[in-house]
Design a protein around this motif. Structure first.
Motif, short mmCIF file in Angstrom:
data_model
loop_
_atom_site.label_atom_id
_atom_site.label_comp_id
_atom_site.label_asym_id
_atom_site.label_seq_id
_atom_site.Cartn_x
_atom_site.Cartn_y
_atom_site.Cartn_z
N ALA A 17 44.23 29.68 18.50
CA ALA A 17 42.89 29.07 18.50
C ALA A 17 42.40 28.85 19.93
O ALA A 17 41.22 29.09 20.23
N VAL A 18 43.29 28.40 20.82
CA VAL A 18 42.92 28.22 22.22
C VAL A 18 42.53 29.56 22.83
O VAL A 18 41.51 29.67 23.54
N GLN A 19 43.31 30.60 22.57
CA GLN A 19 43.01 31.92 23.13
C GLN A 19 41.66 32.43 22.63
O GLN A 19 40.86 32.96 23.40
N HIS A 20 41.38 32.26 21.34
CA HIS A 20 40.09 32.68 20.80
C HIS A 20 38.95 31.94 21.48
O HIS A 20 37.90 32.52 21.79
N CYS A 21 39.15 30.65 21.74
CA CYS A 21 38.11 29.84 22.36
C CYS A 21 37.88 30.28 23.81
O CYS A 21 36.73 30.36 24.26
N VAL A 22 38.94 30.57 24.54
CA VAL A 22 38.80 31.03 25.92
C VAL A 22 38.05 32.36 25.97
O VAL A 22 37.14 32.56 26.79
N ARG A 23 38.42 33.29 25.08
CA ARG A 23 37.71 34.57 25.05
C ARG A 23 36.23 34.38 24.72
O ARG A 23 35.36 35.03 25.30
N ALA A 24 35.95 33.48 23.75
CA ALA A 24 34.56 33.22 23.38
C ALA A 24 33.80 32.61 24.56
O ALA A 24 32.62 32.94 24.78
N ALA A 25 34.45 31.75 25.32
CA ALA A 25 33.80 31.13 26.47
C ALA A 25 33.51 32.15 27.56
O ALA A 25 32.44 32.14 28.18
N ILE A 26 34.44 33.05 27.82
CA ILE A 26 34.23 34.10 28.83
C ILE A 26 33.05 34.98 28.41
O ILE A 26 32.15 35.29 29.22
N ALA A 27 33.03 35.40 27.14
CA ALA A 27 31.95 36.25 26.66
C ALA A 27 30.60 35.54 26.75
O ALA A 27 29.59 36.15 27.08
N LEU A 28 30.59 34.25 26.47
CA LEU A 28 29.35 33.48 26.56
C LEU A 28 28.84 33.42 27.99
O LEU A 28 27.64 33.60 28.25
N LEU A 29 29.73 33.18 28.95
CA LEU A 29 29.32 33.12 30.35
C LEU A 29 28.83 34.48 30.85
O LEU A 29 27.89 34.55 31.66
N GLN A 30 29.43 35.55 30.36
CA GLN A 30 28.94 36.89 30.70
C GLN A 30 27.51 37.09 30.20
O GLN A 30 26.62 37.54 30.94
#
Length: 362
Positions: free
Chosen positions: A307-320
């Motif tokens: 769940a943490v990994q999914h959230c980090v990936r989602a955050a990176i994609a959002l910032l992009q």
């Protein structure tokens, strides 16, 4: 501090008291589902235009469940409540289908269709107001549930329920320090809806407990008045629903429930067209929240690490997508400046949400 005597009001019975929006959805038995979430086969109970405000009465499952007697008038009277919500009494006494131990506990509204919402768009649900309907609530722990399953409830208990009251000014919850004791701990009330979601495709209603890409039981305590939840539309019309009202919750919700109590919530439903959604947020795989201060991407999985990994990936994609940030630099920024919080660990599928400060980006 002494716990005050429970006062009889204010109690917001169905159709009574302030109803901020022109469109109102009560929680009478014909307007709710119990333990299951809407799917594409469910007919909407309301159809609204984008931008419409709707006031929804919600009913907490605490006090109406079978292991509590399915008799809220008797249950709450034992704790000194002189007035109980009529819709809670009606639901408990009705023949509304609910299979205890098979279905989830949550009472959710039947679906609200939003004109023009199409698969690929985002449904934006903004919380305008969330007002307690009663001056009391319940925090419970059940056998085999919670972060410390096997340790609590203690001994042979299958259920432990802590009854809490609302302070006279409506700002705080009051919970006794000891059973039958006169002293209480006081903590802030921050009302929000634990369940906010959209219908899934097909004819099978999902269980109300595990959250997913449809939202549902996400239990993100930041979703108080002024916040918005964005959900990727899965069926035309979106078929939105809400429920699981909370008066307060700590991140994690470790004992199984938070301070659960019925709310009157006023919500605004908007549609973000796919092209605009991609420009603002990128390709969302699941719920995204926004507050005045934060962008809040989420991660969901039965494994907390995943769940943490999914959230980090989602955050990176959002910032992009939102700021054009290089993903390597976004990853570095998140490590330096963003808190990753555990939304809840008690709903089978665990939740993590990140709090990205919008002010950092000017």
């Amino acid at each position: 501090m002494t716990d005050p005597v429970l006062q009889p009001g204010p109690v917001l019975q169905p159709g009574h008291g302030p109803i901020p929006a022109a469109t109102y959805l009560p929680s009478t038995p014909e307007h709710v589902l119990w333990g299951r979430l809407p799917c594409a086969a469910d007919a909407p109970v309301l159809t609204v235009a984008p931008g419409t405000d709707v006031t929804v009465d919600t009913v907490s499952h605490e006090g109406i469940l079978e292991d509590q007697g399915r008799d809220p008038a008797r249950y709450f009277a034992r704790h000194g409540a002189t007035e109980v919500l009529e819709d809670a009494v009606a639901l408990a006494a009705s023949e509304a289908p609910h299979r205890f131990g098979v279905d989830g506990p949550h009472v959710v509204s039947r679906p609200i269709a939003v004109d023009g919402a199409r698969v690929g768009d985002l449904l934006a649900v903004t919380v305008l107001d969330a007002t307690p309907r009663v001056p009391y609530g319940v925090i419970s722990n059940r056998h085999g549930r919670g972060a410390l399953a096997g340790e609590y409830p203690r001994d042979a208990e299958a259920l432990y329920s802590a009854f809490a009251t609302v302070s006279a000014d409506g700002a705080s919850g009051l919970l006794p320090l000891t059973e039958g004791g006169e002293r209480s701990v006081r903590f802030p009330l921050r009302p929000f809806l634990g369940v906010m979601g959209i219908a899934v495709p097909g004819r099978e209603r999902p269980h109300s407990v595990p959250p997913g890409p449809h939202g549902g039981n996400i239990d993100i305590a930041l979703l108080t008045a002024g916040s918005t939840l964005y959900l990727p539309v899965q069926v035309d019309g979106a078929l939105a629903y809400v429920g699981d009202p909370h008066f307060a919750q700590g991140d994690g919700e470790v004992s199984l429930t938070a301070l659960e109590g019925s709310l009157r919530a006023t919500l605004r439903f908007d549609v973000v067209a796919r092209e605009d959604a991609l420009r603002q947020f990128g390709e969302l795989a699941g719920p995204l929240a926004e507050t005045a201060e934060f962008l809040v991407p989420t991660g969901l999985d039965e494994d907390l690490d995943a769940a943490v990994q999914h959230c980090v990936r989602a955050a990176i994609a959002l910032l992009q997508a939102r700021f054009g940030m290089d993903p390597r630099l976004a990853y570095a920024y998140l490590s330096a400046a963003t808190d990753f919080r555990i939304s809840q660990v008690v709903d089978v599928v665990k939740g993590v949400h990140a709090t990205i400060r919008k002010a950092d980006f000017g």
